[in-house]
Enzyme design. Structure first.
Site, PDB file in Angstrom:
ATOM      1  N   LEU A 143      -5.996   5.251   2.292  1.00 14.86           N
ATOM      2  CA  LEU A 143      -5.484   5.836   3.540  1.00 14.86           C
ATOM      3  C   LEU A 143      -4.233   6.676   3.248  1.00 14.86           C
ATOM      4  CD1 LEU A 143      -5.647   6.031   6.661  1.00 14.86           C
ATOM      5  CD2 LEU A 143      -4.215   3.988   6.778  1.00 14.86           C
ATOM      6  N   GLU A 147       1.070  -1.833   4.238  1.00 16.68           N
ATOM      7  CA  GLU A 147       0.416  -2.276   5.492  1.00 16.68           C
ATOM      8  C   GLU A 147       1.317  -2.041   6.704  1.00 16.68           C
ATOM      9  OE1 GLU A 147      -2.561  -3.423   5.909  1.00 16.68           O
ATOM     10  OE2 GLU A 147      -3.238  -4.122   3.952  1.00 16.68           O
ATOM     11  N   GLY A 193       2.488   8.690   4.699  1.00 15.44           N
ATOM     12  CA  GLY A 193       2.435   7.237   4.532  1.00 15.44           C
ATOM     13  C   GLY A 193       2.411   6.528   5.875  1.00 15.44           C
TER      14      GLY A 193
END
Ligand code: TGC
Ligand code: FAD
Length: 392
Positions: A138, A371, A144
């Site tokens: 991703l 995450e 980010g």
């Protein structure tokens, strides 16, 4: 050789909230970590190498896709079982838990949830046994916290898609067999593609020089005109909610996982404080050290109750993303605080590899960032409670 003398300090009898099956799972994974992970992990971390020989054992204890249905190779377990497995693995090392999180929540989950029946059958059983290892792409070099601005993209070439772009900071990338990659189609909509090692133009250079998660392999995913077969597009999701749904599952596992690292630091510091004599007494007899230990177990206990409740809500399909953000943020931050205080209790010994604390502490510096960073999760809570978006 390092002796794993870990003893669980269950201050609020949280065990009683678990079923017999949960306790059996916990014992199985804890025994695996004591026997296979802790004796070797320091050495691998020092050498900055992922211990690949653990993959088979990780699959055998059910660490890959525990909540995926049995017909696809998973264990069909509930969400609390998943959490317990992540907690026990991270007591060993955050990097080992990372590998299991990525495989379960970021690779098996999207293939199971958004994949075609053919994709499920082709990939899931092999991912469950560790015959295939997966990665999740991703994050990009310039995107980010804001993955919606990604630039990786693919074009419909008639009989295949042509994928270009790159992903950065990808766990498991250097040895993955497949990667679930999120990229934009020609209309700018984010879609998921399964990219396989061996496809021409696909490479996975390793990222070196990390001071954190040294026993986890991190790398890039580079796509230079990669021809991706059309049947490798995940058909059942469009938009950023696809990857963000995967993150809900992984963040939930991390909230449990971080507790494992915290418990290991607390247990190590408590034992050391009882054994280390200064001024003629164990250092555990000094109020300043008791304060640290007492605050550690208080915060750990609160966090255990938080994830148990979240797991219960998740089992009932009632956990929302903002609740998961709160738990991820809270538990990782407390684990980092516990690790820092534990390191102080060990004095000079705290910085060595003879004890696991410094390794946990350094690992948690990644866990607090990946995450979704500590700040991003706070903003998710802020948005949820005020209705006002403070991201932009
Ligand atoms: P926004 O406009 O809010 O949302 C876009 C669409 O997504 C939906 N959505 C979610 N769906 C499911 N779960 C969630 N948690 C969701 N959050 C949002 C939303 O409803 C919307 O749907 P629709 O249908 O209206 O299109 O998106 P935004 O661009 O404003 O960004 C929001 C933000 C910042 C919260 C989000 O992008 C974010 O969470 N950023 C952090 C990025 C991140 O966590 N990256 C992690 C990369 S993977 C990784 O780190 C693996 S480490 C693994 C290991 O080693 O263990
Ligand atoms: P940035 O987004 O540049 O953020 C930098 C700082 O700015 C942070 O403090 C952040 O909180 C702050 N900030 C950003 N936006 C805002 C805002 N709106 N308001 C206030 N503050 C803000 N990604 C994957 O896709 N797959 C993986 O497997 C994976 N594994 C990883 C493994 C490791 C070891 C690491 C370190 C990262 C991994 N990541 C992975 C990437 C990770 O998810 C990102 O690092 C993370 O999402 C943050 O992005 P960034 O590093 O680009 O930081």
């Amino acid at each position: 050789m390092y002796q794993d003398r870990f003893q669980y300090h269950d201050y609020y009898l949280v065990e009683e909230l678990l079923t017999d099956e949960h306790q059996l799972i916990r014992e199985t994974v804890r025994a695996f970590v004591k026997k296979e992970v802790t004796p070797i992990i320091e050495d691998y971390a020092q050498r900055a190498e992922f211990p690949k020989q653990l993959l088979k054992g990780l699959a055998e204890v059910g660490a890959f896709g525990p909540y995926i249905p049995v017909e696809y190779g998973g264990q069909g377990l509930d969400q609390i079982s998943y959490g317990i497995i992540m907690q026990e693995l991270e007591r060993g090392d955050s990097g080992i838990r990372s590998t299991a999180s990525v495989q379960s929540s970021l690779v098996m989950y999207p293939i199971y949830t958004f994949g075609s029946e053919e994709q499920r059958q082709k990939y899931l059983p092999k991912l469950a046994t560790g015959e295939f290892m997966g990665a999740f792409g991703l994050t990009e070099p310039n995107h980010g916290s804001d993955p919606g601005s990604m630039v990786s993209h693919f074009k419909d070439m008639g009989d295949h898609y042509l994928l270009n772009g790159s992903k950065m900071w990808i766990s498991n990338a250097p040895f993955c067999d497949i990667a679930v990659v999120w990229a934009k189609d020609e209309t700018g909509v984010v879609r998921g593609l399964i990219v396989e090692r061996g496809m021409q133009g696909f490479s996975t250079p390793e990222t070196h020089g990390k001071w954190s998660l040294r026993a986890s392999a991190t790398g890039e995913l580079v796509f230079d005109n990669v021809r991706v077969p059309k049947e490798n597009l995940l058909p059942n999701v469009k938009g950023l909610k696809g990857p963000l749904s995967c993150l809900n599952s992984a963040r939930y596992g991390i909230a449990w996982g971080a507790l494992g690292a915290a418990l290991d630091c607390y247990d190590t510091a408590l034992r050391y404080a009882g054994e280390r004599i200064q001024f003629g007494k164990p250092i555990a007899s000094f109020q300043l050290q008791q304060k640290k230990l007492a605050e550690m177990i208080t915060e750990i206990t609160k966090a255990q109750l938080l994830v148990w409740r979240l797991g219960t809500l998740k089992n009932e399909n009632r956990a929302n993303p903002a609740q998961i953000s709160m738990a991820k943020r809270n538990n990782v931050a407390l684990a980092l605080e516990v690790a820092r205080d534990a390191r102080q209790i060990l004095g000079g010994m705290g910085i060595t590899g003879e004890y696991p604390i410094m390794r946990h502490m350094m690992n948690l510096e990644s866990v607090v960032t990946y995450e979704g960073t500590h700040d991003i999760h706070l903003l998710i809570t802020g948005l949820d409670i005020t209705g006002i978006n403070a991201f932009v």
